[in-house]
Design an enzyme around this catalytic site. Structure first.
Site, mmCIF file in Angstrom:
data_model
loop_
_atom_site.group_PDB
_atom_site.id
_atom_site.type_symbol
_atom_site.label_atom_id
_atom_site.label_comp_id
_atom_site.label_asym_id
_atom_site.label_seq_id
_atom_site.Cartn_x
_atom_site.Cartn_y
_atom_site.Cartn_z
ATOM 1 C CG ASP A 163 -5.643 9.303 -11.395
ATOM 2 O OD1 ASP A 163 -5.848 8.741 -10.294
ATOM 3 O OD2 ASP A 163 -6.547 9.816 -12.085
ATOM 4 C CG HIS A 221 -7.797 13.380 -6.792
ATOM 5 N ND1 HIS A 221 -7.906 12.170 -6.156
ATOM 6 C CD2 HIS A 221 -8.274 14.306 -5.921
ATOM 7 C CE1 HIS A 221 -8.433 12.346 -4.954
ATOM 8 N NE2 HIS A 221 -8.679 13.638 -4.793
ATOM 9 C CG ASP A 261 -1.900 1.016 1.354
ATOM 10 O OD1 ASP A 261 -3.058 0.738 1.007
ATOM 11 O OD2 ASP A 261 -1.550 2.135 1.779
ATOM 12 C CD GLU A 320 -4.555 4.319 -0.785
ATOM 13 O OE1 GLU A 320 -5.588 4.279 -1.494
ATOM 14 O OE2 GLU A 320 -4.506 4.874 0.322
#
Ligand SMILES: [Mg+2]
Length: 310
Positions: free
Chosen positions: A198, A194, A181, A224
């Protein structure tokens, strides 16, 4: 451009085969010729077989009808369109041919106009079929892969994990099962936006793929969160592999619009000697997840194995 097909003409009457071949040539359809049923079946079994088959009913080797039966038993993504040719035109014969898997029927001697029209029906049908197969392939890909990273999505990944574990039991291989993670991903999104988040996910997907071998499994299982499964000799080696990946990520220059964004990742893992209880995939996942929780608790950017946290 018109959808083009390749035809197979199977007829033991050489003059009749030649006549059809010349006609097809005239209509711009490429064709191969076979003079008996065995030769015809061989052509159909080629890696890129003809898709429009014009089969004579009576031939040595296999008859047109026997060929139909055989071909329809083969599981094909793109089954051929089959036209049976015969001088017999009784209702019983036509019905039998169609029942055995033929798509259409042409009676000898050929009426050129009718033959041409029927070839065109075949071509249109094959075009429709090809489009359908293509759409299904695309849908299948969309349903199995994460759009952003191109990695397997959660559902598709778990389907494959069961196969991987069964194979590992057969080959007596050992596996490392890891859930990982990105650290502080929300902060990255808040700070850089964002689109930057991405971009990191995409770059990370590539980086992880480069670190593992093509036959290892890797997927994006949540926002994630990623899952890695690879075969490995022993627990010590498994730890080394994950540690190497962790350091690679720490050192990698993640960039978005000219800015370098520091990224680290936490890992939880379990070393697995697979046995017949394939249903334990869910247990392994839970163990790796608990270990990941420990990595987060202990300050992140760490690799923790389940054995060390119980
Ligand atoms: Mg014949």
């Amino acid at each position: 451009m018109a959808f083009s097909v390749r035809a197979l003409i199977a007829d033991d009457d050489k003059a009749s085969a030649k006549l059809v071949e010349v006609l097809l040539q005239k209509w711009g359809i490429e064709a191969v010729v076979a003079h008996d049923g065995l030769e015809a079946l061989e052509q159909v079994m080629q890696p890129e077989p003809p898709s429009l088959l014009i089969l004579d009913w009576e031939m040595p080797g296999y008859s047109g009808i026997e060929l139909c039966q055989k071909i329809r038993q083969i599981d094909m993504a793109n089954p051929p369109y089959i036209i049976i040719c015969t001088a017999r035109d009784s209702a019983e014969h036509i019905a039998e041919g169609l029942n055995q898997g033929a798509n259409d029927f042409v009676t000898k001697p050929f009426n050129t106009q009718v033959l041409r029209a029927r070839m065109e029906v075949g071509r249109r049908t094959l075009e429709l079929q090809a489009r359908l197969v293509d759409a299904m392939t695309r849908l299948d890909h969309l349903a199995s892969y994460d759009e952003l990273t191109g990695l397997l999505n959660r559902r598709a990944l778990f389907e494959r994990l069961h196969e991987d574990f069964s194979r590992a039991v057969r080959t007596e291989s050992r596996l490392c099962f890891s859930v990982c993670d990105i650290d502080w991903f929300k902060r990255i999104n808040d700070k850089y936006g964002h689109p930057a988040g991405d971009a990191i996910l995409r770059q990370l997907g590539e980086l992880l793929s480069q670190q593992l071998r093509p036959y290892d499994r890797i997927g994006r299982i949540g926002g994630e969160e990623f899952l890695l499964l690879f075969s490995v000799k022993d627990a010590g080696r498994a730890h080394k592999v994950l540690e190497r990946i962790r350091v690679e990520i720490e050192r990698f220059r993640f960039e978005f619009e000219g800015r370098v964004i520091p990224v680290t990742m936490s890992f939880g893992a379990t070393f697995v000697i697979p046995d017949e209880r394939v249903e334990r995939v869910e247990d392994y996942f839970s163990h790796a997840d608990q270990a990941l929780y420990q990595s987060k608790e202990k300050g992140r950017n760490l690799v923790t194995f389940f054995d060390n946290c119980v």
